[in-house]
Write an enzyme that holds these catalytic residues in place. Structure first.
Site, PDB file in Angstrom:
ATOM      1  N   GLU A 246       4.260   1.420   1.950  1.00 35.47           N
ATOM      2  CA  GLU A 246       5.246   0.887   2.845  1.00 35.47           C
ATOM      3  C   GLU A 246       6.502   1.022   2.476  1.00 35.47           C
ATOM      4  O   GLU A 246       6.838   0.853   1.056  1.00 35.47           O
ATOM      5  CB  GLU A 246       5.293  -0.723   3.555  1.00 35.47           C
ATOM      6  CG  GLU A 246       3.715  -1.060   3.948  1.00 35.47           C
ATOM      7  CD  GLU A 246       2.787  -1.300   2.655  1.00 35.47           C
ATOM      8  OE1 GLU A 246       2.584  -2.539   2.582  1.00 35.47           O
ATOM      9  OE2 GLU A 246       2.016  -0.578   2.569  1.00 35.47           O
TER      10      GLU A 246
ATOM     11  N   CYS B  93       0.884  -1.237   0.016  1.00 33.36           N
ATOM     12  CA  CYS B  93       0.041   0.096  -0.128  1.00 33.36           C
ATOM     13  C   CYS B  93       0.915   1.316  -0.124  1.00 33.36           C
ATOM     14  O   CYS B  93       1.034   1.913  -1.010  1.00 33.36           O
ATOM     15  CB  CYS B  93      -1.067   0.059   1.146  1.00 33.36           C
ATOM     16  SG  CYS B  93      -2.299  -1.239   1.016  1.00 33.36           S
TER      17      CYS B  93
END
Length: 787
Positions: free
Chosen positions: A432, A430
């Site tokens: 990170e 997502c």
């Protein structure tokens, strides 16, 4: 998009996802043949080789890049060594309305007769739950936290450029040199290192065999092909497969095929969460593109077509099937392969190139859920690149997301990474942050921050499960100050983080001992050099993440208690607790006060925003810097996938006015509907968080199409992104769609089958989302620049 790509794209979108039992059968055969006779890393390597030697190959009609994880598009293999599905699981997968997988009768028979008898008590999931304490299990079942590795393997690994510079024969030579250098006299780990390196060597041989098999199949099909054009394409595929993966790629097409073979190898070895990603694809491919252009063997249109074929390959691979809580925390077919474009080069100069713009065009035309596509924006990024990215984003299907390269680099430098490794890294999954090709940065599970406050207000007792999950920190009605409440909350937070990390330590050891991944270890820097597996700390950097969920909800709850109970004294703590117990039924004054007359996060209101910082700092201090079992440390990031819906379902009414069971806020976004002063107020609130101390934050914004229409609307979007990133914001993404369309799509899904929305760190078809998640997206504030 030419006719070939239209056909392949249509096939990818219309084939129904199904379970492939083939991998499970091959894994079982390999374990029955080798288990107990060889060391575990070699067992895993021989299993990997058995899969690649015997897997059914698939070359779809017209495609130019080859390879599928199952027998064909949308065919999802299972991983019984990690999670052995029951026949009931198969029935649920086959019959559920959302994220279903068709299961054939033959697959059910093989599962019943061959897979379950062998794996039912041997799977790693069985080992994990057997080793967890009752305290951990109670917290897991109570919705305090989730666990990524109970059905999927450690992931979040992203490719760097090494596979474009070396073939697997070259990697094999490196491995052999490392074996020769083992110090059997003085190194107490020499035996383990040799087993691990021998396993990597076997995996090199396996992936080379896999490529040769595809080359042979392409030649066989070419001989039978009557169409001269397709015959030439199949011959070209065969030639490419004779070069890669054994040797380094020489052309643009070979570079893409090389990546795809590695991607299949990584994801067939284990079902890594998140999926393997190509990282800075534009920077890796641009040298091949420029070379082929100069040689006259490639045009821009041909390069675009090859990339579009790669996009189809990504979209052909649904995320491995999940059940139970793991499905609730990530209820999607998307497997989070994430492509980074733009950013900077390793020397710090602007990284945008010709392939960067081609990728934007591909993304725009294909409009596929996978791969997830993001753009990296630095201070050096040209205006036309970010403007083109926003132009695509405002079309309303959720891609690309936008990331702050300068912030990402600072996040990595802060924790001691080398500057070159940081510049070559970026975002995956997502949002990170990690050093591509050099780091194992593992997401270990989501953490329900508002639930911790709920337990604090109830002396550690969970009304939903009827269990004492937390510490007995005292009756909330006895707190004489807001500071006492914060102190109790911090104690509960540390208590639950302790439980989570104790469980994580056991799980890390289980994966290191039982599920090494020697193929993945080949392409992650320092695993060959150290003779250590990726799952045992072999990567250059090893980071464990805990993802905080619901910071917006938590902030507004703290603001409500401080403002209404302790300062304005509108009602007592006892009255508030009774209103929560009654889900605000019959408590109109309390409900109206907390909903409409209390400072809220997301409005550039320092009263609320300082409480957001208090909550953020408490979570950060509780997690950051703790040691993991692989020589690295723990960090935090702030993202939900779909877990804010699940966590909301297990959390009662909250002091900000949220009704029991409703979704929590997602990412670092404000509580749905509480941000009332426009998008600039939202980013100013969000930027007060110290993003550089995280490994990623997720911010969603929603606009109606008219707000961002025309050149003025587009430039407003660009300015919003630049402004947020100048304040060190990590990430921002947009839903550009009006509420009426979403309501119509909810009521008449058959008319809106192509509608795609941004959920959290990914996009999904609106009709694939649960009713609760659809409602949450509808409830998000529709922003306007006129606020």
């Amino acid at each position: 998009m030419n006719e070939r790509i239209k056909r392949l794209r249509n096939q990818s979108l219309t084939v129904e996802p199904s379970i492939s039992i083939e991998r499970a059968r091959l894994v079982t055969e390999a374990y029955q043949r080798y288990a107990g006779t060889v060391e575990t890393p070699i067992l895993r390597a021989l299993t990997f080789k058995h899969i690649l030697e015997n897997q059914t190959l698939c070359i779809n009609e017209g495609e130019l890049i080859v390879g599928e994880k199952g027998e064909g598009p949308q065919s999802a293999p299972t991983y019984p060594e990690l999670c052995c599905h029951t026949l009931d699981d198969f029935e649920v997968m086959n019959n559920r309305d959302k994220i279903s997988f068709k299961v054939s009768e033959e697959s059910k028979t093989i599962q019943r007769e061959r897979i379950i008898p062998y794996w039912q008590k041997r799977s790693l999931r069985e080992h994990i739950f057997k080793q967890m304490t009752q305290e951990w299990k109670d917290c897991y079942e109570g919705g305090i936290f989730t666990e990524f590795m109970e059905q999927r393997a450690p992931g979040h690994t992203v490719a760097d450029g090494k596979m474009y510079q070396k073939g697997f024969l070259d990697f094999k030579k490196e491995i052999e040199k490392s074996i020769e250098g083992i110090d059997y006299l003085n190194d107490g780990q020499s035996y383990e290192k040799k087993a691990q390196l021998e396993a990597m060597k076997i995996c090199c041989e396996a992936i080379i065999i896999y490529g040769k098999r595809y080359g042979a199949l392409a030649r066989e099909l070419a001989e039978e092909e009557q169409d001269p054009r397709r015959r030439a394409e199949l011959q070209a595929i065969a030639q490419n497969c004779e070069v890669v993966p054994a040797h380094k790629p020489e052309t643009f097409a070979q570079a893409i095929q090389m990546y795809w073979f590695v991607h299949l190898g990584v994801t067939l070895e284990l079902n890594n969460w998140d999926s393997f990603s190509p990282g800075r694809l534009d920077q890796h491919l641009n040298p091949f593109y420029q070379k082929d252009l100069e040689a006259g063997i490639l045009t821009e249109d041909q390069a675009k077509e090859l990339l579009e074929c790669l996009w189809v390959k990504f979209n052909n691979q649904p995320a491995p099937p999940k059940v139970g809580i793991t499905l609730k925390e990530s209820g999607t077919y998307t497997d989070f392969a994430n492509i980074n474009s733009g950013g900077v080069k390793s020397d710090g100069s602007d990284g945008v190139n010709d392939v960067s713009f081609i990728i934007l065009d591909v993304m725009d035309e294909m409009k596929l859920l996978q791969p997830s596509s993001n753009v990296q924006i630095s201070r050096k990024t040209p205006h036309r690149f970010i403007k083109r990215a926003c132009e695509i984003s405002r079309k309303g299907w959720g891609q690309p997301a936008l990331y702050n390269t300068d912030a990402i680099i600072q996040e990595m430098l802060r924790v001691g990474k080398d500057i070159v490794d940081a510049r070559e890294g970026g975002a995956s999954g997502c949002v990170e942050t990690g050093a591509f090709g050099k780091e194992a940065y593992i997401l270990t599970g989501y953490f329900n921050l508002p639930k911790i406050l709920e337990l604090t207000l109830n002396d550690g007792f969970d009304n939903r499960t009827g269990k004492q999950l937390g510490l007995a920190t005292g009756n909330a009605v006895d707190y004489r100050s807001f500071e006492e409440l914060l102190e109790a909350f911090a104690k509960q937070l540390n208590h639950f983080v302790d439980i989570k990390i104790k469980g994580n330590h056991i799980i890390e050891k289980l994966y290191a001992a039982h599920m090494p991944c020697p193929f993945l270890s080949i392409v992650v820097s320092d695993c060959i050099l150290s003779g250590k597996d990726y799952n045992a700390g072999g990567a250059r950097y090893n980071t464990s993440y805990i993802q905080g969920v619901g910071i917006g909800t938590l902030t507004d709850c703290l603001s409500s208690i401080k403002y209404n109970v302790f300062e304005q004294k509108r009602f007592s703590m006892a009255e508030l607790l009774q209103a929560l117990a009654d889900d605000f039924e019959g408590h109109g004054y309390v409900h109206n006060s907390v909903l409409n007359k209390t400072p809220k996060y997301g409005n550039d209101d320092d009263y609320a925003d300082q409480l957001m910082l208090t909550a953020f700092n408490a979570f950060y201090e509780s997690v950051n810097g703790r040691k993991n079992m692989k020589g690295g440390t723990y960090r935090i990031d702030m993202l939900p996938t779909t877990c804010h819906v699940y966590f909301g379902s297990v959390t009662g009414a909250t002091p900000n006015g949220r009704i029991a069971g409703k979704p929590l806020s997602e990412g670092i976004s404000p509580e749905q509907g509480s941000d009332r002063r426009g998008p600039t107020a939202v980013i100013k609130s969000a930027a007060k968080m110290d993003h550089l101390r995280t490994g990623g934050t997720l911010l969603n914004q929603k606009f109606s199409p008219s707000v961002v229409a025309g050149d003025e609307g587009l430039e407003n979007m660009v300015s919003l992104v630049r402004t947020y990133f100048n304040m060190d914001g990590h990430h921002i993404q947009f839903n550009v769609i009006d509420k009426r369309t979403l309501l119509a799509a909810q009521e008449r899904p058959e008319e809106y089958k192509d509608l795609i929305v941004r959920v959290a760190g990914y996009s999904d078809h609106f009709h694939n989302l649960s009713k609760e998640l659809q409602d949450e997206i509808i409830a998000r504030t529709e922003q306007s620049f006129s606020c």
